[in-house]
Design a protein around this motif. Structure first.
Motif, mmCIF file in Angstrom:
data_model
loop_
_atom_site.group_PDB
_atom_site.id
_atom_site.type_symbol
_atom_site.label_atom_id
_atom_site.label_comp_id
_atom_site.label_asym_id
_atom_site.label_seq_id
_atom_site.Cartn_x
_atom_site.Cartn_y
_atom_site.Cartn_z
ATOM 1 N N THR A 104 131.094 9.010 -13.951
ATOM 2 C CA THR A 104 130.096 9.845 -14.619
ATOM 3 C C THR A 104 129.890 9.406 -16.067
ATOM 4 O OG1 THR A 104 130.681 11.731 -13.221
ATOM 5 C CG2 THR A 104 129.482 12.218 -15.250
ATOM 6 N N SER A 105 130.993 9.156 -16.761
ATOM 7 C CA SER A 105 130.899 8.715 -18.159
ATOM 8 C C SER A 105 130.188 7.374 -18.265
ATOM 9 C CB SER A 105 132.308 8.612 -18.769
ATOM 10 O OG SER A 105 132.945 9.865 -18.767
ATOM 11 N N ILE A 150 129.493 17.244 -18.054
ATOM 12 C CA ILE A 150 130.441 18.018 -17.240
ATOM 13 C C ILE A 150 129.802 18.411 -15.905
ATOM 14 C CG2 ILE A 150 131.732 20.180 -17.079
ATOM 15 C CD1 ILE A 150 132.082 20.042 -20.130
ATOM 16 N N GLY A 190 131.534 13.858 -19.503
ATOM 17 C CA GLY A 190 132.016 13.300 -18.242
ATOM 18 C C GLY A 190 133.500 13.007 -18.274
ATOM 19 N N ILE A 191 133.989 12.533 -19.437
ATOM 20 C CA ILE A 191 135.424 12.244 -19.575
ATOM 21 C C ILE A 191 136.239 13.529 -19.501
ATOM 22 C CG2 ILE A 191 137.194 11.407 -21.182
ATOM 23 C CD1 ILE A 191 135.060 9.427 -22.241
ATOM 24 N N GLY A 221 136.453 15.517 -15.947
ATOM 25 C CA GLY A 221 137.427 15.107 -14.942
ATOM 26 C C GLY A 221 138.694 15.934 -14.998
ATOM 27 N N LEU A 279 129.261 15.689 -13.195
ATOM 28 C CA LEU A 279 130.487 15.315 -12.484
ATOM 29 C C LEU A 279 130.889 16.413 -11.505
ATOM 30 C CD1 LEU A 279 133.214 13.816 -12.004
ATOM 31 C CD2 LEU A 279 134.092 15.058 -13.980
ATOM 32 N N SER A 321 139.871 11.550 -11.545
ATOM 33 C CA SER A 321 139.881 10.536 -12.610
ATOM 34 C C SER A 321 138.763 9.516 -12.425
ATOM 35 C CB SER A 321 141.242 9.827 -12.649
ATOM 36 O OG SER A 321 141.569 9.290 -11.383
ATOM 37 N N SER A 353 135.361 11.084 -13.093
ATOM 38 C CA SER A 353 135.177 11.238 -14.540
ATOM 39 C C SER A 353 134.708 9.938 -15.180
ATOM 40 C CB SER A 353 136.495 11.692 -15.174
ATOM 41 O OG SER A 353 136.375 11.799 -16.569
#
Length: 477
Positions: free
Chosen positions: A421-422, A152, A100-101, A104, A155, A415, A418
């Protein structure tokens, strides 16, 4: 009313009467209807194509439920401990946090479509690793890779659909990934009844193939093209999505204005905590927190185990299949209702249903663990789980993801999406990894009562803080 009067009303009532032989096309209505039909078909194809990625996500999420029980069978080549069991189940959401990070940055640099497309091959590799695993480490590696792709995809999917679909069908088509994702869960439960963990993983390795092929048929989102100064490609993308004869000038102008505003004020992580962005960011985070702390992934990941522990009179694998069927059916109902009833109303029903059924499920386990003979009530875990899943699937499951693509402003969508989601996957990891320990600490009944109490808090959160977005354009929201 005479034919002459009807003809006058058709063009506004105060203009020249028209001849009855004139067709709808003389007023541009036939072209509009055809264009709308074409637009809905094309947007439906786009939603279906990316939703096949969600099916792989659903299959990956549900894999541990039948697979872990298969791994524990006496004839299995693997010998796993309880701690290894919890790690196999929870490694996917932990890796999804990292996905997730990184997702973004990928959706902004590579584009929404390419980011989604590039998850297909690693998904297949992850299942191949598991299928041919000779030890637990290979299974954990496969689950980690699958989780990274899940992070991924979870997101990128709502971002793509939020930007590609018209407001009047964004609710219905925006829920298609959830519906097909739940179809992936059902497929996993069905296949898991007949296949062991290795063959089930081989089956999972085949699922990304149609998803990979269909993604080549749809365009990148117009908004991303405009952000990269590719106005001509943005126009072609919008024409494809809205129909060849549609008037896209107004929408193109709005997209260009919002993108210019985005460029004037470059986004940074600090912007997320800017007063004007803090509210939508906090609402998205809150919705994801309550979604996962409702205990859904504990129920999905450990479905078979829960029914075995309950001593249910119904076969545990069959019970899991029934839960999967209901999960899919309820999401299809939500897909049909969401643009008519609205997001908030469905969330009200969702939280009330989940709180009530978790209370009943907790009471069943409390009485069973206290020594009460619950044999004649063996149907209660299945009935409660089914109704709980209905509650989750009509609101708390799909709507937070849909609203993330709606309420986050374009300036911070990458951002913020991301981070949201994380955060969602961090909560998933927390619930999944600690579920076994939580049941040891406070009992199964205590865990279900805790999740039920959180659902009531979620209800209050939705009533007070969540805005109405039904039928509104992203610019208006």
């Amino acid at each position: 009313m005479s034919q002459k009067e009807r003809n006058m009303l058709l063009v506004g009532g105060d203009l020249e009467p028209v001849k009855s032989k004139k067709s709808l096309n003389d007023f541009g209505l036939e072209t509009t209807v055809t264009s709308n039909r074409q637009a809905y078909i094309r947007q439906g194809l786009a939603a279906f194509s990316v939703s096949l990625g969600s099916m792989v996500v659903g299959f990956s999420s549900a894999y541990t439920s039948p697979a872990l029980e298969s791994m524990k069978q006496p004839g299995s080549t693997l010998h796993i401990t309880e701690q290894q069991t919890s790690w196999i189940a929870s490694l996917m959401p932990l890796s999804a946090l990292l996905g997730g990070i990184i997702g973004g940055a990928l959706v902004e640099t590579l584009g929404r479509k390419k980011t989604i497309l590039l998850t297909a091959i690693p998904f297949g590799i992850s299942f191949i690793l598991i299928a041919f695993a000779s030890n637990v480490s290979m299974i954990m590696a496969g689950r980690s890779l699958a989780g990274f792709c899940v992070g991924i995809a979870s997101l990128a999917l709502p971002v793509y659909l939020g930007e590609a679909i018209q407001p009047d069908v964004r609710g219905t088509l925006g829920l298609l990934p959830t519906a097909i994702g739940n179809g992936g869960i059902l497929i996993c439960f069905l296949a898991g009844k007949y296949l062991d963990w290795s063959k089930l993983a081989l089956f999972g390795a085949c699922l990304p193939i149609p998803f990979f092929i269909l993604m080549f048929l749809i365009p990148e989102t117009p908004r991303w093209f405009i952000g990269k100064k590719m106005e001509h490609k943005a126009k072609k993308s919008l024409e494809w999505l809205r129909g060849e004869n549609a008037d896209i000038n107004k929408e193109m102008s709005e997209l260009q204005k919002s993108t210019e505003l985005f460029k004037e004020n470059k986004s940074s992580i600090k912007e997320l905590f800017n007063k004007k962005y803090l509210c939508p960011f906090a609402i998205s985070m809150g919705l994801m927190f309550f979604q996962q702390l409702s205990g859904i992934n504990a129920v999905i990941f450990y479905t078979v185990t829960i029914f075995k522990d309950a001593g249910s009179t119904i076969d545990s694998n069959l019970s899991a299949i029934i839960v999967g069927l209901v999960n899919l059916g309820a999401t299809l109902v939500a897909t049909a209702l969401i643009d008519r009833v609205g997001r908030k109303v469905l969330m009200y029903f969702s939280n009330c249903i989940m709180a009530a059924t978790l209370a009943i499920l907790g009471t069943f386990f409390y009485m069973k663990n206290s020594g009460t003979d619950m044999t004649q009530y063996g149907w209660i875990p299945l009935a409660s789980s089914v109704i709980y899943v209905i509650g989750f699937s009509i609101g708390a499951g799909p709507i937070p993801w849909l609203m993330m693509g709606e309420i986050l402003p374009a300036k911070i969508r990458g951002s913020a999406g991301s981070m949201v989601t994380s955060f969602n996957w961090a909560c998933t990891f927390l619930v999944t990894k600690t579920y076994v320990d939580l049941t040891l600490l406070i009992g199964s009944h205590g865990a279900f009562w805790l999740f039920g109490g959180i659902c009531l808090i979620s209800l209050a959160f939705v009533i007070i803080f969540v805005p109405k977005t039904t039928g509104k354009s992203l610019q208006k929201i």
